[in-house]
Design a protein around this motif. Structure first.
Motif, PDB file in Angstrom:
ATOM      1  N   ARG A   1      -0.367  -5.541  15.842  1.00 36.53           N
ATOM      2  CA  ARG A   1       0.985  -5.049  15.521  1.00 36.53           C
ATOM      3  C   ARG A   1       1.547  -5.818  14.332  1.00 36.53           C
ATOM      4  NH1 ARG A   1       4.113  -1.896  18.075  1.00 36.53           N
ATOM      5  NH2 ARG A   1       6.001  -3.131  17.807  1.00 36.53           N
ATOM      6  N   TRP A   2       2.195  -5.141  13.450  1.00 40.24           N
ATOM      7  CA  TRP A   2       2.861  -5.685  12.274  1.00 40.24           C
ATOM      8  C   TRP A   2       1.927  -5.955  11.106  1.00 40.24           C
ATOM      9  CZ3 TRP A   2       7.978  -5.460  11.993  1.00 40.24           C
ATOM     10  CH2 TRP A   2       8.721  -5.507  13.169  1.00 40.24           C
TER      11      TRP A   2
ATOM     12  N   LEU B   1      -0.335  -4.343   9.350  1.00 44.00           N
ATOM     13  CA  LEU B   1      -0.384  -3.415   8.221  1.00 44.00           C
ATOM     14  C   LEU B   1       0.975  -3.297   7.530  1.00 44.00           C
ATOM     15  CD1 LEU B   1      -2.862  -0.582   9.284  1.00 44.00           C
ATOM     16  CD2 LEU B   1      -3.143  -2.241   7.449  1.00 44.00           C
ATOM     17  N   LEU B   2       2.052  -3.611   8.250  1.00 44.18           N
ATOM     18  CA  LEU B   2       3.357  -3.619   7.552  1.00 44.18           C
ATOM     19  C   LEU B   2       3.462  -4.824   6.621  1.00 44.18           C
ATOM     20  CD1 LEU B   2       5.883  -2.403  10.290  1.00 44.18           C
ATOM     21  CD2 LEU B   2       4.967  -1.122   8.348  1.00 44.18           C
TER      22      LEU B   2
ATOM     23  N   ARG C   1       1.468  -3.756   3.664  1.00 39.27           N
ATOM     24  CA  ARG C   1       2.292  -2.815   2.887  1.00 39.27           C
ATOM     25  C   ARG C   1       3.301  -3.577   2.023  1.00 39.27           C
ATOM     26  NH1 ARG C   1       7.420  -0.340   5.730  1.00 39.27           N
ATOM     27  NH2 ARG C   1       7.789  -2.591   5.565  1.00 39.27           N
TER      28      ARG C   1
ATOM     29  N   TYR D   1       4.135  -3.877  -2.043  1.00 39.84           N
ATOM     30  CA  TYR D   1       5.454  -3.724  -2.672  1.00 39.84           C
ATOM     31  C   TYR D   1       5.773  -4.913  -3.578  1.00 39.84           C
ATOM     32  CZ  TYR D   1       6.700  -0.057   0.783  1.00 39.84           C
ATOM     33  OH  TYR D   1       6.768   1.079   1.551  1.00 39.84           O
TER      34      TYR D   1
ATOM     35  N   HIS E   1      12.613  -8.923   5.196  1.00 40.42           N
ATOM     36  CA  HIS E   1      12.385  -7.486   5.083  1.00 40.42           C
ATOM     37  C   HIS E   1      11.834  -6.882   6.363  1.00 40.42           C
ATOM     38  CE1 HIS E   1      10.411  -3.779   3.213  1.00 40.42           C
ATOM     39  NE2 HIS E   1      11.694  -3.616   3.056  1.00 40.42           N
ATOM     40  N   LEU E   2      10.995  -7.645   7.064  1.00 38.10           N
ATOM     41  CA  LEU E   2      10.320  -7.082   8.227  1.00 38.10           C
ATOM     42  C   LEU E   2      11.069  -7.326   9.535  1.00 38.10           C
ATOM     43  CD1 LEU E   2       6.627  -7.912   7.249  1.00 38.10           C
ATOM     44  CD2 LEU E   2       7.669  -5.645   7.366  1.00 38.10           C
ATOM     45  N   HIS E   3      11.986  -8.273   9.535  1.00 39.03           N
ATOM     46  CA  HIS E   3      12.748  -8.543  10.770  1.00 39.03           C
ATOM     47  C   HIS E   3      11.830  -8.776  11.945  1.00 39.03           C
ATOM     48  CE1 HIS E   3      17.067  -8.009  10.207  1.00 39.03           C
ATOM     49  NE2 HIS E   3      16.756  -7.214   9.208  1.00 39.03           N
TER      50      HIS E   3
ATOM     51  N   PRO F   1       9.520 -11.561  14.462  1.00 45.34           N
ATOM     52  CA  PRO F   1       9.621 -12.944  14.924  1.00 45.34           C
ATOM     53  C   PRO F   1       8.816 -13.877  14.017  1.00 45.34           C
ATOM     54  CG  PRO F   1       9.112 -11.446  16.740  1.00 45.34           C
ATOM     55  CD  PRO F   1       8.969 -10.658  15.488  1.00 45.34           C
TER      56      PRO F   1
ATOM     57  N   ALA G   1       7.183 -16.602  14.548  1.00 43.36           N
ATOM     58  CA  ALA G   1       5.871 -17.053  15.042  1.00 43.36           C
ATOM     59  C   ALA G   1       4.814 -15.970  14.822  1.00 43.36           C
ATOM     60  CB  ALA G   1       5.956 -17.414  16.525  1.00 43.36           C
ATOM     61  N   VAL G   2       5.235 -14.714  14.998  1.00 46.93           N
ATOM     62  CA  VAL G   2       4.279 -13.618  14.811  1.00 46.93           C
ATOM     63  C   VAL G   2       3.935 -13.482  13.331  1.00 46.93           C
ATOM     64  CG1 VAL G   2       3.861 -11.151  15.139  1.00 46.93           C
ATOM     65  CG2 VAL G   2       5.165 -12.422  16.850  1.00 46.93           C
TER      66      VAL G   2
ATOM     67  N   ARG H   1      20.193  -1.405   2.866  1.00 47.74           N
ATOM     68  CA  ARG H   1      19.793  -2.769   3.212  1.00 47.74           C
ATOM     69  C   ARG H   1      19.968  -3.704   2.018  1.00 47.74           C
ATOM     70  NH1 ARG H   1      14.250  -3.105   5.810  1.00 47.74           N
ATOM     71  NH2 ARG H   1      15.095  -5.187   6.160  1.00 47.74           N
TER      72      ARG H   1
ATOM     73  N   TYR I   1       9.646  -0.312  15.036  1.00 45.68           N
ATOM     74  CA  TYR I   1       9.840  -1.283  13.974  1.00 45.68           C
ATOM     75  C   TYR I   1      11.249  -1.083  13.439  1.00 45.68           C
ATOM     76  CZ  TYR I   1       4.784  -1.876  14.141  1.00 45.68           C
ATOM     77  OH  TYR I   1       3.491  -2.098  14.542  1.00 45.68           O
TER      78      TYR I   1
ATOM     79  N   GLN J   1      12.519  -0.430   9.671  1.00 52.67           N
ATOM     80  CA  GLN J   1      11.384  -0.050   8.834  1.00 52.67           C
ATOM     81  C   GLN J   1      11.337   1.469   8.817  1.00 52.67           C
ATOM     82  OE1 GLN J   1       9.754  -2.460   7.125  1.00 52.67           O
ATOM     83  NE2 GLN J   1      11.324  -3.727   8.078  1.00 52.67           N
TER      84      GLN J   1
ATOM     85  N   LEU K   1       2.674   3.750  12.382  1.00 52.44           N
ATOM     86  CA  LEU K   1       2.178   2.647  13.201  1.00 52.44           C
ATOM     87  C   LEU K   1       2.832   2.615  14.576  1.00 52.44           C
ATOM     88  CD1 LEU K   1       1.877  -0.029  10.396  1.00 52.44           C
ATOM     89  CD2 LEU K   1       0.001   1.136  11.586  1.00 52.44           C
TER      90      LEU K   1
ATOM     91  N   GLY L   1      -0.456   2.543  15.835  1.00 56.49           N
ATOM     92  CA  GLY L   1      -0.688   1.147  15.487  1.00 56.49           C
ATOM     93  C   GLY L   1      -0.841   0.222  16.680  1.00 56.49           C
TER      94      GLY L   1
END
Lengths: 171, 171
Positions: free
Chosen positions: A24-25, A27-28, A31, A35, A46-48, A50, A52-53, A152, B7, B10, B18, B22
């Motif tokens: 999870r996450w 590929l974002l 992406r 960008y 930008h991804l908001h 966690p 640690a992840v 945003r 997400y 996003q 995803l 995903g």
């Protein structure tokens, strides 16, 4: 439910790919790297996701040779940059995004992709029907489409409000 | 760490894609559906994944219109079959598998893909360089490559030892 990181008995290429980019996450993050995002703080804003992840995924992508961690120019910061192996993921992202735009957003694109050189729209994000060539993502111009969220205020979202080439560093 | 299913913030097509495909294992289930797997028991035996996760993923894919659950021919069983929306995922799987074969398996393919009509190898799994046409997965013949694991005895692995067309039902 906790699952192992690898897909036991799935010897195929797809399974190997998903071990590296199927979390999870992940590929974002990739992406965002297309960008032009390179800084940890920009990925985070930008991804908001966690912290640690994000740290774990950046580590996985660096270990797997998709990103490389390097000193930023004119700064003591470090940044994450796509390697050639990472840039080779563009057709995967292009296919996912084309599929979702068609199938899930009823064609209402968040972004339009054009060949920077001639301005032709690239529905598949990969080939220019005017120039009859395959396009490297560096030659792709992205610009907001009707589905883009322009409210945003994080640095990545602000940079992406104007047309910009993929892979051009943000800031 | 538990993460929400969506997400937040996003809005782009990639994130929407995803959310649907995903999750861990989901694209391997879709891959198996392209191999012709339709039965719950065959997915289970081939993927070696926890039953609860398989059931949840099949539900998600059915809700999302990627698979449809329908009565099997000549049987009281139910089976899961790719919808047109699901078949439209072929370029995504093709790109992932081409990338991984090139980048992670050093070109040692688990499977070769050919145009069924003329036998031409399809490195991108999508276009025949001989016939100069885009190929529907139904027209793609898969056969074991040097990286294939030919020791497995589940029905899916056995069926895939011989050349077979994608989407042709197993059993």
């Amino acid at each position: 439910m906790a699952l192992g990181k690898d897909y036991v008995n799935q010897a195929c290429a797809m399974a190997r790919a998903l071990e590296l980019v199927g979390e999870r996450w992940t590929l974002l993050i990739v992406r965002d790297a297309f960008y032009g995002v390179r800084r940890y703080s920009d990925f985070l804003a930008h991804l908001h996701m966690p912290r640690a992840v994000l740290a774990e995924r950046l580590h996985l992508l660096t270990e797997g040779g998709v990103l490389v961690k390097q000193p930023a120019e004119n700064s003591s910061r470090e940044e994450y940059v796509l390697t050639p192996r990472g840039e080779a993921l563009w057709p995967v992202l292009a296919a996912l995004s084309a599929w979702a735009t068609q199938e899930l957003l009823e064609g209402e694109a968040s972004w339009f992709y054009r060949h920077a050189e001639c301005g032709t729209l690239l529905p598949d994000r990969l080939t220019c029907t005017t120039c009859k060539v395959r396009i490297h993502p560096r030659e792709v111009l992205m610009e907001p489409g009707p589905g883009a969220d322009l409210t945003r205020t994080d640095p990545v979202s602000v940079a992406c409000r104007s047309p910009r080439r993929l892979l051009q560093p943000i800031r």
